[in-house]
Design a protein around this motif. Structure first.
Motif, PDB file in Angstrom:
ATOM      1  N   LYS A 285      35.555 101.701   2.070  1.00  0.00           N
ATOM      2  CA  LYS A 285      36.335 100.884   1.148  1.00  0.00           C
ATOM      3  C   LYS A 285      37.613 100.410   1.831  1.00  0.00           C
ATOM      4  O   LYS A 285      38.369 101.206   2.384  1.00  0.00           O
ATOM      5  CB  LYS A 285      36.684 101.678  -0.108  1.00  0.00           C
ATOM      6  CG  LYS A 285      35.490 102.001  -0.982  1.00  0.00           C
ATOM      7  CD  LYS A 285      35.909 102.647  -2.277  1.00  0.00           C
ATOM      8  CE  LYS A 285      36.665 101.683  -3.157  1.00  0.00           C
ATOM      9  NZ  LYS A 285      36.974 102.255  -4.479  1.00  0.00           N
TER      10      LYS A 285
ATOM     11  N   ILE B  89      43.755  98.370  -0.328  1.00  0.00           N
ATOM     12  CA  ILE B  89      44.393  97.322  -1.125  1.00  0.00           C
ATOM     13  C   ILE B  89      45.899  97.383  -0.868  1.00  0.00           C
ATOM     14  O   ILE B  89      46.537  98.412  -1.093  1.00  0.00           O
ATOM     15  CB  ILE B  89      44.091  97.499  -2.622  1.00  0.00           C
ATOM     16  CG1 ILE B  89      42.570  97.426  -2.857  1.00  0.00           C
ATOM     17  CG2 ILE B  89      44.805  96.440  -3.446  1.00  0.00           C
ATOM     18  CD1 ILE B  89      42.156  97.669  -4.286  1.00  0.00           C
TER      19      ILE B  89
ATOM     20  N   GLU C 131      36.611  90.610  -1.726  1.00  0.00           N
ATOM     21  CA  GLU C 131      37.657  90.256  -2.685  1.00  0.00           C
ATOM     22  C   GLU C 131      37.172  89.167  -3.631  1.00  0.00           C
ATOM     23  O   GLU C 131      37.570  89.116  -4.790  1.00  0.00           O
ATOM     24  CB  GLU C 131      38.910  89.799  -1.937  1.00  0.00           C
ATOM     25  CG  GLU C 131      40.123  89.633  -2.831  1.00  0.00           C
ATOM     26  CD  GLU C 131      41.390  89.366  -2.035  1.00  0.00           C
ATOM     27  OE1 GLU C 131      42.350  88.851  -2.640  1.00  0.00           O
ATOM     28  OE2 GLU C 131      41.419  89.663  -0.830  1.00  0.00           O
TER      29      GLU C 131
ATOM     30  N   ILE D  46      31.206  95.799  -5.116  1.00  0.00           N
ATOM     31  CA  ILE D  46      32.598  96.113  -5.445  1.00  0.00           C
ATOM     32  C   ILE D  46      33.475  94.928  -5.072  1.00  0.00           C
ATOM     33  O   ILE D  46      33.582  94.555  -3.901  1.00  0.00           O
ATOM     34  CB  ILE D  46      33.062  97.376  -4.699  1.00  0.00           C
ATOM     35  CG1 ILE D  46      32.152  98.558  -5.061  1.00  0.00           C
ATOM     36  CG2 ILE D  46      34.511  97.694  -5.030  1.00  0.00           C
ATOM     37  CD1 ILE D  46      32.381  99.790  -4.220  1.00  0.00           C
ATOM     38  N   LEU D  47      34.108  94.332  -6.086  1.00  0.00           N
ATOM     39  CA  LEU D  47      35.023  93.212  -5.882  1.00  0.00           C
ATOM     40  C   LEU D  47      36.412  93.676  -6.289  1.00  0.00           C
ATOM     41  O   LEU D  47      36.711  93.829  -7.473  1.00  0.00           O
ATOM     42  CB  LEU D  47      34.570  92.007  -6.711  1.00  0.00           C
ATOM     43  CG  LEU D  47      33.232  91.431  -6.226  1.00  0.00           C
ATOM     44  CD1 LEU D  47      32.325  91.120  -7.381  1.00  0.00           C
ATOM     45  CD2 LEU D  47      33.468  90.210  -5.373  1.00  0.00           C
ATOM     46  N   GLU D  48      37.256  93.928  -5.292  1.00  0.00           N
ATOM     47  CA  GLU D  48      38.590  94.457  -5.556  1.00  0.00           C
ATOM     48  C   GLU D  48      39.635  93.559  -4.906  1.00  0.00           C
ATOM     49  O   GLU D  48      39.323  92.583  -4.241  1.00  0.00           O
ATOM     50  CB  GLU D  48      38.700  95.885  -5.019  1.00  0.00           C
ATOM     51  CG  GLU D  48      37.833  96.881  -5.771  1.00  0.00           C
ATOM     52  CD  GLU D  48      38.019  98.299  -5.273  1.00  0.00           C
ATOM     53  OE1 GLU D  48      37.978  99.220  -6.096  1.00  0.00           O
ATOM     54  OE2 GLU D  48      38.204  98.468  -4.056  1.00  0.00           O
TER      55      GLU D  48
ATOM     56  N   ASN E 228      41.940  89.088  -6.313  1.00  0.00           N
ATOM     57  CA  ASN E 228      41.065  88.254  -7.138  1.00  0.00           C
ATOM     58  C   ASN E 228      39.989  89.062  -7.867  1.00  0.00           C
ATOM     59  O   ASN E 228      39.850  88.966  -9.075  1.00  0.00           O
ATOM     60  CB  ASN E 228      40.406  87.174  -6.270  1.00  0.00           C
ATOM     61  CG  ASN E 228      41.426  86.212  -5.692  1.00  0.00           C
ATOM     62  OD1 ASN E 228      42.329  85.765  -6.396  1.00  0.00           O
ATOM     63  ND2 ASN E 228      41.304  85.897  -4.408  1.00  0.00           N
ATOM     64  N   GLY E 229      39.217  89.840  -7.125  1.00  0.00           N
ATOM     65  CA  GLY E 229      38.120  90.592  -7.736  1.00  0.00           C
ATOM     66  C   GLY E 229      37.169  89.672  -8.472  1.00  0.00           C
ATOM     67  O   GLY E 229      36.744  89.949  -9.590  1.00  0.00           O
TER      68      GLY E 229
ATOM     69  N   ALA F 105      34.276  94.456 -10.878  1.00  0.00           N
ATOM     70  CA  ALA F 105      34.940  93.171 -10.655  1.00  0.00           C
ATOM     71  C   ALA F 105      36.004  92.958 -11.720  1.00  0.00           C
ATOM     72  O   ALA F 105      35.949  93.540 -12.808  1.00  0.00           O
ATOM     73  CB  ALA F 105      33.925  92.035 -10.683  1.00  0.00           C
ATOM     74  N   LYS F 106      36.988  92.110 -11.404  1.00  0.00           N
ATOM     75  CA  LYS F 106      38.016  91.749 -12.380  1.00  0.00           C
ATOM     76  C   LYS F 106      37.589  90.543 -13.213  1.00  0.00           C
ATOM     77  O   LYS F 106      37.841  90.478 -14.410  1.00  0.00           O
ATOM     78  CB  LYS F 106      39.334  91.446 -11.664  1.00  0.00           C
ATOM     79  CG  LYS F 106      39.993  92.653 -11.019  1.00  0.00           C
ATOM     80  CD  LYS F 106      41.308  92.269 -10.350  1.00  0.00           C
ATOM     81  CE  LYS F 106      41.986  93.472  -9.725  1.00  0.00           C
ATOM     82  NZ  LYS F 106      43.254  93.108  -9.037  1.00  0.00           N
TER      83      LYS F 106
END
Length: 355
Positions: A99, A102, A284, A298-300, A303-304, A319-320
């Motif tokens: 990972k 961030i 991202e 996994i979108l972190e 932006n996510g 994701a966000k």
């Protein structure tokens, strides 16, 4: 004439012996002061085979306190102490955290994943710790009780590693990158490209790891028997790795990029590309792409974002933001084994051909 009775019982595992001393009965008053003796009880114990672990303190209490007509533990053996299995002590970071970090401003750092761990020829990679012998026990009958001996561990020999003459160490057989996969330690050579993958380099295929310090331009392919790390951008190119793929900047696929990994894939962003990983995919932002992973998507970061395209995820999706009213449809399948699904399609197609 007195009547006395001493019974002895032994546990099934022969590690404990119990005694029950009956209260003496006498025919005359002159015998009423009679008590059992230590030697008398020891003789009965010996006649019943009890020879080890006799508690003389308990025996004397039975006599002095006249503990009659009750079952009391009188002897206890020594249980064996099992040996300790041998083990392997690994001298490099083999549980890699894929990972990305961030940063405080929300951006994701794909530059410092430390994916490739370099070693020198002869460098110690792991140590074989010998098993600790067990200690035998003894039961109340005086027989030895063998322990479970510790098992000998095996050195996890993979590719390009050497066992030392004493058999206790595993060392690198060459300069390269060390990995611990499927219970084996291997060292792979690393091929470095100082710039871009373009006409000056042509397509690259290498049995070990590949590090590209520039970009991978459209129309070229990179195939590795280990990991692939790209410091720049991947355009409409083909990347295939038996290990992991890390793209520090991102993928601008233009609907031509094909990225396949039998491990993990990490990229800052993925746009208009086909991306497939046996394990996790981390980014991202993913836009208008076909993404398939056996692990998690996994979108972190800042932006996510997951917008457009098709995402087939084996485990979980993080994701966000998913989808957009301004963009094309976003299709998501979670809890689906994409490899099994493709095998089923292939089998069905073969069956249809035979009809």
């Amino acid at each position: 004439m007195k009547e006395n009775f001493i019974s002895v019982s032994i546990s099934p595992d022969k590690m404990n012996a119990y005694i029950n001393v009956s209260e003496p009965k006498f025919e005359s008053e002159s015998e009423e002061n009679y008590t059992y003796t230590v030697d008398e009880i020891l003789k009965v114990l010996n006649q019943n085979g009890v020879k080890y672990g006799i508690d003389l303190t308990v025996l004397e209490q039975i006599i002095n306190k006249k503990l009659y007509n009750q079952t009391i533990k009188i002897a206890e053996g020594d249980f064996p102490v099992d040996g300790i299995d041998g083990r392997i002590e690994i001298h490099f970071e083999h549980e890699v955290n894929y990972k990305p970090i961030i940063l405080e401003d929300g951006r994701v750092d794909y530059r410092n994943l430390n994916l490739i761990q370099s070693v020198k020829k002869g460098e110690k990679l792991c140590t074989l710790i010998q098993p600790v012998p067990g200690v035998e026990g003894m039961n109340v009958l005086g027989s030895k009780v063998p322990p479970r001996e510790g098992k000998l561990a095996k050195l996890p020999v993979g590719k390009n590693v050497v066992i030392t003459e004493d058999g206790n160490f595993l060392v690198a057989g060459l300069d390269g990158h060390v990995s611990y996969v499927n219970g084996r330690i291997s060292v792979y050579p690393t091929y470095e490209v100082p710039g871009d993958i373009d006409n000056s380099t042509g397509n690259i295929e290498f049995l070990g790891n590949i590090v590209i310090r520039g970009n991978v331009l459209a129309g070229f392919s990179v195939k590795a028997g280990g990991n692939i790390e790209v410091w720049g951008v991947v355009e409409g190119a083909v990347l295939e790795a038996e290990g992991d793929i890390v793209i520090r900047r991102g993928i601008l696929g233009n609907n031509k990029a094909v990225i396949k990994s039998k491990g993990h894939i990490a990229a800052r962003f993925i746009e208009r590309s086909y991306v497939e990983a046996a394990n996790d995919i981390m980014a991202e932002a993913i836009m208008h792409s076909t993404v398939k992973c056996g692990g998690s998507l996994i979108l972190e970061g800042k932006n996510g974002l997951l917008v457009g395209g098709i995402s087939v995820v084996g485990k979980e999706l993080v994701a966000k933001v998913i989808g957009s009213q301004m963009a094309s449809t976003t299709i998501i399948e979670v809890g689906v084994d994409y490899q099994l699904k493709e095998q089923q399609k292939k089998i069905k197609a073969e069956i249809d051909e035979t009809k």
